[in-house]
Design a protein around this motif. Structure first.
Motif, PDB file in Angstrom:
ATOM      1  N   GLY A 179       0.809  -1.213   0.000  1.00 21.26           N
ATOM      2  CA  GLY A 179       0.000   0.000   0.000  1.00 21.26           C
ATOM      3  C   GLY A 179       0.840   1.259   0.000  1.00 21.26           C
ATOM      4  O   GLY A 179       0.517   2.250  -0.692  1.00 21.26           O
ATOM      5  N   LYS A 180       1.922   1.250   0.751  1.00 19.49           N
ATOM      6  CA  LYS A 180       2.802   2.427   0.788  1.00 19.49           C
ATOM      7  C   LYS A 180       3.382   2.714  -0.598  1.00 19.49           C
ATOM      8  O   LYS A 180       3.488   3.877  -1.019  1.00 19.49           O
ATOM      9  N   GLN A 181       3.769   1.659  -1.310  1.00  9.19           N
ATOM     10  CA  GLN A 181       4.319   1.848  -2.652  1.00  9.19           C
ATOM     11  C   GLN A 181       3.236   2.284  -3.640  1.00  9.19           C
ATOM     12  O   GLN A 181       3.415   3.238  -4.407  1.00  9.19           O
ATOM     13  N   PHE A 182       2.110   1.580  -3.602  1.00  9.67           N
ATOM     14  CA  PHE A 182       1.064   1.789  -4.600  1.00  9.67           C
ATOM     15  C   PHE A 182       0.462   3.186  -4.519  1.00  9.67           C
ATOM     16  O   PHE A 182       0.159   3.816  -5.542  1.00  9.67           O
ATOM     17  N   PHE A 183       0.296   3.698  -3.304  1.00 10.29           N
ATOM     18  CA  PHE A 183      -0.380   4.987  -3.140  1.00 10.29           C
ATOM     19  C   PHE A 183       0.589   6.163  -3.027  1.00 10.29           C
ATOM     20  O   PHE A 183       0.164   7.287  -2.795  1.00 10.29           O
ATOM     21  N   SER A 184       1.886   5.902  -3.180  1.00  8.78           N
ATOM     22  CA  SER A 184       2.858   6.986  -3.172  1.00  8.78           C
ATOM     23  C   SER A 184       3.046   7.530  -4.586  1.00  8.78           C
ATOM     24  O   SER A 184       3.261   6.769  -5.532  1.00  8.78           O
ATOM     25  N   ILE A 185       2.940   8.847  -4.725  1.00 12.51           N
ATOM     26  CA  ILE A 185       3.161   9.498  -6.016  1.00 12.51           C
ATOM     27  C   ILE A 185       4.428  10.341  -5.890  1.00 12.51           C
ATOM     28  O   ILE A 185       4.507  11.282  -5.104  1.00 12.51           O
ATOM     29  N   LYS A 186       5.447   9.976  -6.660  1.00 11.21           N
ATOM     30  CA  LYS A 186       6.732  10.658  -6.580  1.00 11.21           C
ATOM     31  C   LYS A 186       7.080  11.271  -7.942  1.00 11.21           C
ATOM     32  O   LYS A 186       6.557  10.858  -8.980  1.00 11.21           O
TER      33      LYS A 186
END
Length: 441
Positions: free
Chosen positions: A399-406
């Protein structure tokens, strides 16, 4: 023996009261004995009574201005946790708003007392209104046996006789063992410790925070770091102006950890997401008690004998199948079936175990034992270490990866998932867990 009852019910919880309601409506002469000051006095508050069984016991209960339930459930949530995150599967449906409700949140001290009042109303309308009793604040010391048949009870030095006895004493099984239907205490590996707080809010604050409308309510189960590595999980149920909030912890795992239940609960409450959920709430009640995990191996060796039946948690009728913790609905239905069996026995004039076996047969045909048999694998599966350690960590990491926008190239979802799997488990372990879950659930 002139004052002999048709039946004596031991225990004024949901199983005992449900049995008493059926007995009263069938004009049976009975006595219900409860060791608390009133029905519900010694029950740990809070939980969900699932299914529509209550509507059959008390038709149109939802139309009462002061019915015994807090809210009906139309919102379900399952939450995975790591130390700083949560990932929830959330379901809410307008279809759950219709009556009879599919599940109602109850506070047991209030609900059991309300149900006892309904039983008294049924007694008052029966042919034996002056000969039936709800007797609180009495401890049953012994089930009286004569030539292998239950013939009454001993309480407070007095003896009371009956053609039959229904034991609905709860998880401790003192009387079930006394009459020989269970050889020993329920082993610790089949028990859990439930710790619970009732947390009060301003009602509008609670309704706004959980998006409640009218008497709608939510149930939320938690898996992961809520338990600090101890087998188990957390729960939250919305009442009118309070939350029922707590943990269910495996007794053996808790013992081996060296941790205290209340310390684990405090750590759970300190989680950054939970801290926001509980903000501004006031703890008004704390309680703890032992509960069964639902392992059928520790059921009494039989739940019937000459003149006696065992219902509810005394018969170890409880299960966590993954989608809900079911116990109160099993207690209600088993109490009804036990009482129906006693009614049939009186009609036959035969209270022998040949007739009493009908109770076992009814339970086997009901959702209670069918579900317990079908989902025994789920009991083991849900208590496996992977389910409360690696799986929640994996889900939250993804979830941390999927919902992070960088401001950099975004990896494909499968790459994120692969990274999370390698960090917390392996494809092989997940495959084995998935196959086990598919068979169990």
């Amino acid at each position: 023996m002139e004052d002999k009852f048709d039946c004596i019910v031991i225990g004024g919880g949901i199983a005992g009261l449900s049995a008493a309601m059926v007995l009263a409506r069938n004009n049976m002469k009975f006595m219900l004995i409860e060791r608390g000051e009133f029905s519900g006095a010694k029950n740990v508050s809070g939980g969900v009574l699932w299914g529509e069984g209550l509507s059959k016991l008390v038709p149109n209960y939802w139309e009462e201005e002061d019915a015994g339930f807090e809210r009906f459930i139309n919102h379900r949530r399952l939450t995975f946790m790591d130390p700083d995150s949560t990932f929830s599967i959330d379901f809410k449906s307008e279809s759950f708003n219709g009556t009879p409700y599919k599940g109602v949140v109850v506070l047991r001290s209030k609900f059991d007392n309300w149900l006892a009042e309904k039983v008294q109303e049924a007694i008052d309308q029966s042919e034996h209104a002056d000969e039936c009793f709800l007797a609180p604040n009495i401890l049953v010391e012994e089930v009286l046996m004569q030539d292998g048949k239950a013939v009454g009870i001993k309480a407070g030095g007095d003896e009371f006789y009956a053609d039959s006895v229904i034991i609905a004493e709860g998880v401790n099984n003192l009387l079930t063992r006394q009459i020989g239907l269970q050889d020993k205490y329920v082993p610790a590996d089949a028990l859990a410790v439930g710790v619970k707080e009732i947390i009060r809010f301003d009602q509008k604050v609670l309704e706004d925070r959980f998006q409640l409308n009218g008497l709608s309510g939510m149930s939320n189960e938690f898996i992961g770091t809520a338990t600090q590595g101890v087998e188990g999980g957390g729960f939250l149920y919305t009442n009118r102006d309070t939350l029922s909030f707590g943990l269910v912890l495996g007794m053996i795992s808790l013992r081996d950890s060296g941790l205290k239940p209340y310390d684990i609960l405090n750590e759970f409450k300190a989680h950054p997401v939970i801290r926001d959920i509980l903000r501004d709430g006031e703890v008004v009640e704390y309680s703890a008690h032992a509960v069964s995990t639902g392992d059928m191996k520790v059921m009494p060796k039989e739940i019937y004998a000459d003149g006696v039946l065992v219902a509810g948690e005394a018969a170890n009728l409880l299960m966590n199948s993954g989608k809900a913790i079911q116990g109160m609905d099993y207690a209600l239905h088993s109490g009804v079936l036990a009482a129906e069996t006693i009614v049939e026995a009186k009609q036959k004039g035969d209270y022998s175990k040949t007739t009493m076996k009908s109770y076992r047969d009814k339970l086997e045909k009901s959702f209670v034992l069918q579900d317990m048999r079908n989902f025994q694998g789920a009991v083991e599966f849900l208590h496996s270490k992977q389910m409360f350690e690696s799986v929640p960590g994996l889900v939250c990491d993804f979830g941390k990866q999927f919902f992070s926008i960088k401001n950099e190239p975004t990896p494909k979802t499968r790459e994120m998932l692969t990274k999370s799997i390698k960090k917390h488990s392996s494809y092989w372990d997940l495959l084995k867990l998935g196959l086990k879950g598919a068979r169990s659930l």
